[in-house]
Design an enzyme around this catalytic site. Structure first.
Site, PDB file in Angstrom:
ATOM      1  N   CYS A  87       0.831  -1.202   0.000  1.00  0.00           N
ATOM      2  CA  CYS A  87       0.000   0.000   0.000  1.00  0.00           C
ATOM      3  C   CYS A  87       0.868   1.255   0.000  1.00  0.00           C
ATOM      4  O   CYS A  87       1.482   1.575  -0.997  1.00  0.00           O
ATOM      5  CB  CYS A  87      -0.969  -0.044   1.190  1.00  0.00           C
ATOM      6  SG  CYS A  87      -2.256   1.201   1.111  1.00  0.00           S
ATOM      7  N   HIS A 196      -3.461  -5.802   1.182  1.00  0.00           N
ATOM      8  CA  HIS A 196      -2.712  -5.982   2.425  1.00  0.00           C
ATOM      9  C   HIS A 196      -2.574  -7.442   2.834  1.00  0.00           C
ATOM     10  O   HIS A 196      -3.377  -7.936   3.622  1.00  0.00           O
ATOM     11  CB  HIS A 196      -3.403  -5.210   3.549  1.00  0.00           C
ATOM     12  CG  HIS A 196      -3.273  -3.727   3.396  1.00  0.00           C
ATOM     13  ND1 HIS A 196      -2.367  -2.984   4.109  1.00  0.00           N
ATOM     14  CD2 HIS A 196      -3.915  -2.855   2.596  1.00  0.00           C
ATOM     15  CE1 HIS A 196      -2.460  -1.700   3.763  1.00  0.00           C
ATOM     16  NE2 HIS A 196      -3.402  -1.600   2.841  1.00  0.00           N
ATOM     17  N   GLU A 198      -0.675  -8.655   4.951  1.00  0.00           N
ATOM     18  CA  GLU A 198      -0.451  -8.779   6.409  1.00  0.00           C
ATOM     19  C   GLU A 198      -1.758  -8.821   7.185  1.00  0.00           C
ATOM     20  O   GLU A 198      -1.763  -9.140   8.370  1.00  0.00           O
ATOM     21  CB  GLU A 198       0.458  -7.643   6.902  1.00  0.00           C
ATOM     22  CG  GLU A 198      -0.206  -6.301   7.166  1.00  0.00           C
ATOM     23  CD  GLU A 198      -0.489  -5.500   5.907  1.00  0.00           C
ATOM     24  OE1 GLU A 198      -0.492  -6.079   4.809  1.00  0.00           O
ATOM     25  OE2 GLU A 198      -0.740  -4.280   6.016  1.00  0.00           O
TER      26      GLU A 198
END
Ligand SMILES: Nc1ncnc2c1ncn2[C@@H]1O[C@H](COP(=O)(O)OP(=O)(O)O)[C@@H](O)[C@H]1O
EC number: 6.3.5.3
Lengths: 227, 87, 648, 87
Positions: A87, A196, A198
């Protein structure tokens, strides 16, 4: 030996803790790096996390590019250090010219957060070698400036060289050209991704565990790479 | 064809976090002689016919600027001051 | 104190145990009549109204009515000071004695929350603090609170909503907690009204923008359309924070000799609003347009402020801390001093200014966002300044704590401006001795009619076609429609601990990764029910939030609330308010959970028309292990053993 | 004191969704003679000493504009064209 993966904190970084958690769950040791400190502390790979580095009021990633830690990262990346920009990290990598193109305001002008299906287009990078070619993964996307743009020649080159790493499936959340969600540099060690990974590493908190693959890929890559 | 340019800036007393962030970043680029940076919007309007300043002013007032926090100016510029030309 | 500059909003700052007898304003204790007014001199020697000058010009005309002070309130100030207030002091009293800060109309009712509350061993800080704090494990506590920022969100929706979020986050931060989630109960006018498009899009972008920049997941809220909110939308914002029990902070400016530090953004003319009459009524003509009543937020600054504060707490570098909000420095200085019974000496010219021409009363009244006031031991000052520098925020020593009087009386707040004495007041007089009103109350005249029009008398669909019509109409109602357009603009994943968020019944956040300990939160309100019956309507809001938390698998333990009402000077509104408070206090007593904090927002009306009374209730519950949370969907089981359905 | 103004506009070939959104909203205001609207940034830089165009150009190139998608112009303006004055 456990791999040591640096996670940079810029003022305004938000997903740095999440990236560090993902690194840990993937089996590596997260090492926190500070924007003002050029030292990379001998890490084997680096994650530039999501957030709003320096507020990003001007243009995402524009100011972060000049952080002392970035100079070291740019050098190390040119030397083959695996770097993943997520991002805002992707935006910083473009601003730092480690990746081509730019990320602009979402076409619909809104911040958008949703669970997004991606297709992994190449497994030939340091961050995607644990996937199957063409594998579909489910990962949250959340951004206001995630629309990838580049001139036609650059886009054609990315396609021709197999450097489009992932594409949006089932609806493009931000208007990115050619549905591009992630790209890599020529060497395949630097990857920028808008969604994302994560946030998809734990059953309790994510829509899937698909994000883990990005981090385990780096470990696999490091084991395979000559020391 | 000349265009109408609307410049929208935050009123001077309103906090400008954008400008401040840029000003704070400058020393890192080795720039130390900048006293302040203010960031606003520049809007270029092209009309189908003759450029119409009054019309542009109306658009600015209703749509482009937020009169609660912003001021604007409207002016005609020749093509060579507009975007696309790089100095 | 509150961080929201909403002129119609206050914080339950003080519910004094021995509150002054509720009295109508005119029944206040004997006060010497104001001396006959003389016109102000054309120009003051150097533009500053000083204490000696005030003592020497007792009859000078002051614009107190324009500042919202009543005659008797002004007289009371003169009595407290034994002279007329200076311009700066007048500004301070007008702010601190406003409805917004003094709770003068609501105090007598809100007391019930304390009186009826069941005993709770978990409560580490309750009503009167910046936010209530409840202990959830041996080591951890959580703090949460909901506040309004209604009026600014109508005037400038993006910034109004953004600074609303920023304000409640600083309240949570001031308790020693790391903010970890936000929620946003929203009310707008009719969905198809053109102005709703302006307000709704701006508010949602503002809530999202500020929260996203801080990295706080949005885990729920409400979205309700009703014409009663057309000219007065509601932006309520809730923030949840987590802290180790031993990191709890308080606001008392204890320890004479300690340094008073202002940290965060520079001070500008933000939201000075009514106080500008002080200048315009005297000499500073043409200054009107320099005075915005809108605050612009800088979420990046707030993010840095959060990190800096948490680092200060962990290094045990602060003695006391208070956020600056709606009443700016005035509130922070007086509340921190009053809480400790100390005095304070402040050099106002040390406050970093965005605009050098600002005057003392403007600096004291400024509502500039992203600021905190710290009380620091002198030997730790350097470490504090270093931490601030590391995070790139301003920090400036602006004063010091002074001792109480030798006779044990509280100290005084003494403020100079370039060596001129501009303020010399007892801080407690601003914080605790404000007026308290028992406003007249009367049941709204139309209530009987409204209640007579019962649901049972509504026509029912009798054939399949009518049923189909009804279903279609309901599906098309904006209030029942999917909320994705709003919730997609919020980040629910950041921090990686969001276990449940929209569209679930409540938001669930994991607060301890090792043990899985977590909390569930729901905010609910129903203005239509409250309009029909404020007592039961409020109980229903409580019950709904309680149920939402319970069905997520959590044990409800604490309540916060934001009471959005019309003008307290309208007896019908005051009656609604009193009933709502009684309902919430009774409901909490019956359910056995305490109100730990909240916020009152009065004057939500357009002309004479008040909004529906809208008490918004937030309930917090605990889950020993978030893995045990119950999502609202059915879980398909691989073994093919299907879920059973029960209707309770 | 004159200021330096940097105008940053998206390159003509880059889509400007914000400008387009404004253009699309105009007919609803009864405006039908606008051919296009482009929205960029206007940055006002005040120097501590004399305004320095070269320095401003350097700042623009490094920080204010992204050459991949944006063009910029740098120019001196007198105080009366800057914000705060409303036409
Ligand atoms: N303004 C808002 N901000 C964040 N979440 C919201 C907002 N409005 C509604 N939601 C979320 O959307 C979901 C659906 O809302 P709603 O239909 O009101 O639920 P319910 O009727 O079950 O209370 C809930 O999870 C709620 O928290």
């Amino acid at each position: 030996m456990t791999a040591r993966v640096g996670v940079v904190t810029f003022p305004g970084s938000l997903d740095d803790g999440d990236a560090a958690r993902a690194v840990r769950i993937a089996g590596a040791e997260p090492v926190r790096l500070w924007h003002g400190d050029p030292a990379l502390h001998g890490v084997d790979a680096v994650v530039l996390p999501g957030g709003f580095s320096y507020g990003d009021y001007l243009r995402c990633g524009a100011i972060a590019r000049f952080a002392p830690v970035m100079e070291s990262i740019v050098d190390a990346a040119r030397g083959g250090l695996p770097v993943l920009g997520i991002c805002n990290g992707f935006q910083i990598l473009c601003e730092a010219h480690l990746l081509p193109g730019a990320l602009t305001r979402n076409q619909h002008l809104h911040f958008r957060n949703r669970d997004q299906v991606l297709r992994i287009e190449t497994v030939g990078t340091a961050w995607t070698n644990a996937f199957q070619p063409g594998q579909e993964v489910l990962i949250p996307v959340k951004n206001g400036e995630g629309c990838y743009v580049a001139d036609a020649a650059t886009l054609d080159q990315l396609e021709a060289e197999g450097r489009v790493v992932a594409r949006y499936l089932g609806g493009n959340p931000n208007g990115s050209q050619r549905d591009i969600a992630a790209i890599t540099n020529e060497a395949g060690n630097v990857v920028g991704i808008m969604p994302h990974p994560e946030h998809a590493v734990e059953e309790l908190t994510g829509p899937s565990l698909d994000g883990l693959g990005f981090f385990t890929s780096a470990l696999k890559h490091l084991v395979g790479a000559p020391a | 064809m000349p265009r109408v340019v609307v410049d929208v800036m935050l009123k001077p007393e309103i906090l400008d976090p954008q400008g401040q962030a840029v000003a704070n970043a400058l020393p890192r680029l080795g720039v130390s002689d900048v006293a302040s940076v203010r960031i606003g919007r520049r809007i270029e309007i092209e009309f189908t016919g003759e450029p119409d300043l009054d019309r542009a002013r109306e658009i600015a007032d209703k749509l482009l600027a937020n009169p609660v926090i912003e001021d604007f100016t409207v002016r005609l510029v020749e093509a060579d001051e507009t975007a696309g030309t790089r100095s | 104190m509150t961080t929201h500059p909403d002129p119609v909003r206050e914080t339950p700052e003080a519910f004094p145990a021995a509150a002054p007898q509720a009295a109508e304003p005119d029944a206040a204790t004997a006060v010497p009549p104001t001396a006959p007014a003389q016109p102000a001199p054309a120009a003051w020697t150097d533009g500053v109204d000083t204490v000696p000058r005030a003592a020497g010009t007792p009859g000078e005309l002051q614009p107190y009515p324009e500042l919202g002070l009543k005659d008797d309130e002004y007289d009371r100030i003169r009595q407290i000071l034994s002279r007329r207030p200076t311009q700066a002091e007048l500004a301070m009293y007008s702010i601190m004695w406003s409805e917004h800060c003094s709770y003068k109309s609501s105090k007598v009712h809100l007391r019930q929350f304390g009186e009826k509350a069941p005993p709770s061993e978990r409560l580490l800080a309750g009503i009167g603090e910046n936010a209530g704090v409840v202990q959830v494990s041996d080591e951890l506590a959580v703090t949460f609170k909901v506040e309004s920022h209604n009026h600014p969100s109508f005037v400038e929706p993006y910034q109004g909503a953004a600074t609303g979020v920023g304000g409640i986050v600083r309240d949570i931060l001031a308790m020693g907690a790391r903010p970890v989630a936000v929620m946003d109960p929203l009310r707008f006018g009719a969905a198809d009204h053109p102005d709703t498009a302006r307000v709704l899009t701006g508010v949602v972008a503002g809530v999202g923008g500020y929260g996203n920049c801080l990295g706080l997941p949005n885990i729920g809220g409400e979205l309700v359309f009703d014409p009663s909110y057309q000219g007065n939308p509601l932006l309520n914002a809730l923030c949840l924070g987590v802290l180790p029990v031993n990191r709890l902070q308080n606001k008392a400016a204890a320890g004479p000799g300690n340094v008073v530090v202002l940290m965060g953004a520079k001070t500008g003319r933000d939201g000075i609003g009514g106080v500008s009459v002080l200048a315009s009524a005297t000499f500073d003509e043409g200054s009107e347009e320099r005075r915005p009543s809108v605050q612009v937020g800088d979420p990046f600054m707030e993010k840095l402020l959060i990190e800096a504060c948490l680092e200060l707490y962990d290094a045990e570098l602060v003695v006391g801390i208070q956020d600056l909000g709606g009443a700016g420095l005035t509130c922070a200085l007086t509340e921190t001093a009053a809480a400790a019974g100390t005095g304070m000496r402040v050099w106002l010219e040390r406050v970093p200014l965005r605009e050098p021409s600002m005057e003392p009363h403007e600096i004291l009244a400024s509502e500039s966002q992203e600021r905190m006031l710290l009380v620091v031991e002198p030997e730790k000052l350097d470490a504090v300044l270093k931490t601030a520098e590391k995070w790139g925020v301003w920090a400036t020593a602006i004063g010091e704590v002074t001792a109480p009087a030798p006779d044990g009386q509280p100290g005084r707040l003494v403020i100079t401006w370039r060596d001129q004495l501009v303020v010399d007041v007892p801080p407690g007089s601003l914080v605790d001795d404000g007026p308290v009103y028992a406003r007249p109350m009367r049941e709204p005249a139309d209530l009987i009619l409204l209640q007579a029009d019962r649901a049972e008398t509504l026509p029912r669909p009798t054939d399949p076609e009518a049923l189909r019509e009804t279903v279609l109409r309901m599906i098309a109602s904006p209030n029942l429609a999917d909320k994705t357009w709003v919730t997609e603009q919020y980040d629910r994943y950041v921090l990686g601990n969001t276990v449940l968020a929209q569209p679930e019944d409540s938001g669930v956040i994991r607060i301890d990764e090792r043990t899985g300990l977590g909390v569930a939160l729901s905010v609910d309100g129903n203005g239509r029910y409250a309009r029909l019956d404020p007592y039961h309507g409020t109980k229903l809001a409580l019950a709904e939030a309680y149920r939402n938390v319970a069905v997520a698998g959590a044990t409800p333990i604490a309540v916060t609330n934001c009471l959005n009402f019309g003008s307290p000077e309208d007896p019908a509104v005051m009656w609604q308010f009193a009933e709502a408070v009684r309902g919430l206090a009774d409901g909490c007593a019956e359910l056995g959970i305490p109100v730990t904090g909240g916020n009152v927002s009065f004057y939500n009306q357009t002309g004479a028309a008040a909004i529906h009374p809208t008490p918004v209730v937030g309930v917090l519950g605990v889950l020993e292990n978030v893995a045990d949370r119950v999502p609202m969907g059915f879980v398909p089981r691989p073994e093919g053993d299907h879920d059973h359905l029960y209707l309770l």
